[in-house]
Structure formats: structure tokens, C-alpha cells
Write an enzyme that holds these catalytic residues in place. Structure first.
Site, short mmCIF file in Angstrom:
data_model
loop_
_atom_site.label_atom_id
_atom_site.label_comp_id
_atom_site.label_asym_id
_atom_site.label_seq_id
_atom_site.Cartn_x
_atom_site.Cartn_y
_atom_site.Cartn_z
N SER B 18 0.87 -1.19 0.00
CA SER B 18 0.00 0.00 0.00
C SER B 18 0.90 1.23 0.00
O SER B 18 1.92 1.24 -0.69
CB SER B 18 -0.93 -0.06 1.21
OG SER B 18 -1.84 1.01 1.17
N HIS B 45 -2.77 -1.34 -3.09
CA HIS B 45 -3.83 -0.34 -2.94
C HIS B 45 -3.61 0.78 -3.95
O HIS B 45 -2.49 1.18 -4.21
CB HIS B 45 -3.82 0.23 -1.52
CG HIS B 45 -4.29 -0.76 -0.51
ND1 HIS B 45 -4.11 -0.59 0.83
CD2 HIS B 45 -4.95 -1.94 -0.65
CE1 HIS B 45 -4.63 -1.62 1.49
NE2 HIS B 45 -5.14 -2.45 0.60
N ASP B 138 -4.60 -4.18 6.18
CA ASP B 138 -4.96 -5.10 5.11
C ASP B 138 -3.74 -5.95 4.76
O ASP B 138 -2.63 -5.44 4.67
CB ASP B 138 -5.43 -4.29 3.88
CG ASP B 138 -6.10 -5.16 2.84
OD1 ASP B 138 -6.55 -6.27 3.19
OD2 ASP B 138 -6.17 -4.72 1.67
#
Lengths: 274, 197
Positions: B18, B45, B138
Site C-alpha cells: 500500500s 492499494h 490489510d
């Protein structure tokens, strides 16, 4: 978080098919599994208690379907798709048929239908178009008919609308706020009929100039995608259009050669062979 | 035997990242040995409503063209795949991708947990999972799944990460086999490549 194995998923889809006549046996396994696990978590059920509930409580099936099917959508999702609709596809249909018919297959909570109606109204042709919007989930169809969405969803919808470059200054021109909800003008749905229809087991019921089915067939396995494409083929007039999601593809399907790609980026196809 | 104790039984590499992972991913892809034998499946992401540009940016320096797979596309050896914007990306038994527009997970779509969890399910102990820099949790659960199925787990050295929340979250919930800087991950993949020659 509980887990569930494929044998139990098959027991569940078989039970739903035998008892309720909905066919999830050819759904894509990874998302079907996530949906069933999600229901088990929401309703605090084990595999066995879920199966028992499906067996003993027929009224539970609607709630089950409502959670099982994915109902995440946006107004004017992929604004570039909607610009192509407005600037190329709809004008091309109108060259042949001033009055025409659109099918929204798997319409979910209705955001795409509403987007279409707003676009057609802005084009000044809403009264020339007959729209049929279908889903197998009766609860979500009621939601779609109400044309009412939480105001918190409107930020994203508005952003998409601005990128679509609609003729109104804002989507606010089409709705009124009422206790946290955006309630859209029902006149937008004057030519829309919402109906329960099952893409998997249902019959072909009409002929259309345009079928929209974006991000629905991703929940099916390839065999089922193949079967559903045959139904769309039969539901389209020759030279009618089919729109699917931006990351979906027809190339694996038997009927792929009866369509040509009109816009590859937006995944818009045209039926060229009966 | 190599210094990482590797063998040639692995079938896939999955990478999650991310905020702050872009440079690391670019470095890994640009130094990948030619003809790297395994598919590399990436879930990073990204802006939800920008469909274009990201895969192109990653491809500029990559040895292999990066692609965003279509729904039901087969996974090829040596392919480098990126989860497309605004879709979750799963791997299915039978070695193909499935996309979905389900609810966001960890405020993310694509969610790393979904890609990691489904690849773990399909490849089991034949999978290598790598989690890079990121600002939320995540991917931690996905790494746990990989470990539980017997796969190999690697996180980027937290001190090297622009934002270390993601690797730290993984370290907190499961056994991580290697904590490595990006340069070591590159070395690791080169070593892995040799096992297949």
C-alpha cells in the site's frame, strides 16, 4: 472467522436449487464462498445451522438471497463508459429506431437504471425509451424502485456525474434530501418496469436494442457465462448492443464470434449474427 | 541448498502493498531475472476511480509487462499480474483469476486479504507471500492464511518502510519466515529463480 469447504458449499447450492429453484451451482467459487461465510457471520450460524435454517424456514430464503448477491454499485460508475453511451451508442441506436428498448439485467439497487434515465432525460429522449430492469432478489428490486439512497453515497455518485459531464450543474437537481436520504424524482422512472427475473433459470422474455449487464457475470463460472451470453444474444435485435464490465471478457464464450467489439476500453459489443 | 533454504516446489509469488510500496515494487520488477518461472500476483492499494496509468507506470521499468487480468483469465507461468482498480481479485482452483465488486474490506477494493487468502487456498505450501510498506492492516490476515497453509511468508523490514503499519500488523498476527529489505527480496527471488534452472 469460520471456514467452509467445497463439499458444504455444494450441499448448500444443491439444497437451494432443489427446495427453492435458484441455481447457484455454477457460481464462481471464491466469491460464493465469501458470501456464504459472510451470511454465517452476520446471522451467527454454523454450516449445519445454516443448512437447517434453509431447510426449515422458507421465509429465510429472501433474506439469504439479499445477502448472497452482491449489491455494491454506483451511479455513473466508469464515467467514460457513460460518455460513450451518450455520444456514440445511443445516437447509433436512434439512427435505426427512434423508439427503442433497454434491458438492465441484474439491476441490483438500481443506480445504473437511474443513471441511464438521467442521461436519456438530458438527451431529451427519455419518453422514446422503454426500460426493463430485472434482478432475482425481490428485496433489492423494492429498493431500486424507491430511487432512494443514503446521502453518504452521493459524494461518490456526484463525483462520477461531474466526470460524466452531465448537463445539470449537480445531481442535486434530480433529488430532494429527506432525513439522511436522497430521494430521486420518480418521473425519471416513468418508462421503467422493474421485474423479478433469474438470469440463470429464467427464459428470454423480450427483444432489446441494448442490454446492460455490468459486473454481474463475474460471479458466474465460465460455463454459466457461456449460457447467459446465449440468452443475451437471443434477447438482442440484430445490430443491438451489449455492455459488460470493464474487466469482463466474452472471448472465451461460444457465441463470441456473433458479436463484434464496438469499444474495447468500455467493453461494448454489437450483435452482428443471429 | 541455497542460503535461503529454497527449492523448486513453489508455484506462485503473491505481493501485497500500500502506501510507500510503489518504489519497492518497481525495484523488484526491474531486477527480476529474465524468464522468472513463476507467476507474480500483485494486489496494491490504488485510487479506486482511476482505471488507467498505474499498470503502465509499473511496466516502464519492469522486466516483464505487467497486466491487469480479465475476469476468468488463466494464470500463466512468468506472468506479472496486478489487481485492477475498484475490483477485488481472487485466484480460483483451476489456476485462473476471478474479479468481484463486493464490499470494501479494510476500507480497500482491491483488498490484499482477498488476493492473499485465495492464493493461499489454491497454492497452499507452494506459495510465497510478500507484504510491503503500507498504512493499514490489510494483508495481515492474508499472510496468516499463507502461513497456515504452509506457504512461505516475507515482510519488508519495517525500518525500511515509508509506513510500517502493514508489515508490523502481519508480524503481530502470524509467523513471518523472513523480514527483509527490498534488496534482499530481490536477492531472494534471484536465488529462487536458480532453483528452476
Amino acid at each position: 472467522m469460520q471456514d467452509i469447504d467445497i463439499a458444504d458449499l455444494k450441499r448448500i447450492s444443491e439444497l437451494i436449487f432443489q427446495k427453492y429453484n435458484y441455481d447457484f451451482r455454477n457460481y464462481a467459487m471464491s466469491s460464493f464462498k465469501r458470501r456464504v461465510l459472510r451470511i454465517m457471520e452476520l446471522k451467527k450460524l454454523t454450516v449445519e445451522s445454516l443448512i437447517k435454517k434453509l431447510n426449515d424456514t422458507p421465509i429465510f430464503i429472501n433474506e439469504f438471497l439479499d445477502e448472497l448477491t452482491v449489491n455494491v454499485t454506483e451511479m455513473f460508475r466508469d464515467p467514460s463508459f457513460w460518455r460513450i453511451m451518450r455520444e456514440e451508442i445511443i445516437p447509433a441506436i436512434q439512427l435505426n429506431h427512434k423508439q427503442f428498448k433497454i434491458w438492465h439485467a441484474g439491476c441490483s439497487s438500481g443506480e445504473e437504471v437511474l443513471s441511464m434515465c438521467i442521461m436519456l432525460k438530458e438527451m431529451g429522449i427519455l419518453h422514446d425509451v422503454t426500460l426493463i430492469a430485472t434482478d432475482l432478489d425481490v428485496n433489492i428490486l423494492e429498493k431500486a424502485k424507491s430511487a432512494t439512497y443514503p446521502v453518504k453515497n452521493m459524494e461518490l455518485n456526484e463525483k462520477n456525474y461531474i466526470r460524466f459531464q452531465g448537463t445539470a450543474s449537480s445531481l442535486k437537481d434530480y433529488y430532494k434530501e429527506d432525513s439522511g436520504y436522497a430521494v430521486f424524482d420518480k418521473n425519471l422512472f416513468m418508462n421503467v418496469s422493474f421485474r423479478k427475473h433469474d438470469l440463470v433459470l429464467g427464459d428470454v422474455f423480450n427483444k432489446f436494442d441494448l442490454v446492460l449487464c455490468r459486473n454481474v457475470m463475474i460471479y458466474f463460472n465460465q460455463n454459466l457465462q457461456n449460457e447467459v451470453l446465449k440468452k443475451f444474444h437471443e434477447s438482442l435485435f440484430k445490430y443491438g448492443y451489449l455492455a459488460i464490465g470493464s474487466k469482463e471478457s466474452l472471448i472465451w464464450c461460444d457465441y463470441a464470434n456473433r458479436f463484434i467489439v464496438v469499444n474495447n476500453e468500455e467493453k461494448i459489443y454489437k450483435k452482428i449474427k443471429d | 541448498m541455497s542460503k535461503f533454504n529454497l527449492n523448486n516446489s513453489y508455484k506462485a509469488v503473491v505481493i501485497g502493498g500500500s502506501a510507500g510500496s510503489f518504489q519497492g515494487v518497481v525495484k523488484i520488477l526491474s531486477q527480476l531475472p529474465k524468464g522468472f518461472p513463476l507467476p507474480i500476483i500483485m494486489c496494491l492499494h490504488r485510487l479506486k476511480h482511476v482505471r488507467n496509468g498505474f499498470v503502465e507506470a509499473l511496466s516502464i521499468k519492469s522486466v516483464v509487462q505487467v497486466t491487469e487480468p480479465y475476469d476468468k483469465e488463466n494464470i500463466k507461468k512468468g506472468g506479472v499480474y496486478l489487481a485492477p482498480a475498484n475490483y477485488h481479485m481472487s485466484v480460483e482452483l483451476g489456476n485462473y483469476f476471478a474479479l468481484s465488486t463486493e464490499e470494501m474490506i479494510n476500507n480497500s477494493r482491491p483488498a490484499i486479504d482477498i488476493t492473499l487468502g485465495t492464493t493461499a487456498y489454491v497454492y497452499r505450501d507452494k506459495l510465497i507471500g510478500i507484504l510491503l510498506s503500507g498504512a493499514n492492516r490489510d494483508g495481515a490476515l492474508g499472510m496468516k492464511h499463507i502461513h497456515e497453509k504452509g506457504g512461505l511468508t516475507i515482510v519488508q523490514e519495517p525500518t525500511e518502510c515509508m509506513i510500517d503499519t502493514m508489515p508490523k500488523a502481519a508480524l503481530a498476527v502470524t509467523k513471518i519466515d523472513h523480514v527483509m529489505k527490498v534488496d534482499q527480496i530481490v536477492e531472494f527471488l534471484k536465488e529462487l529463480d536458480k532453483q528452476y534452472r
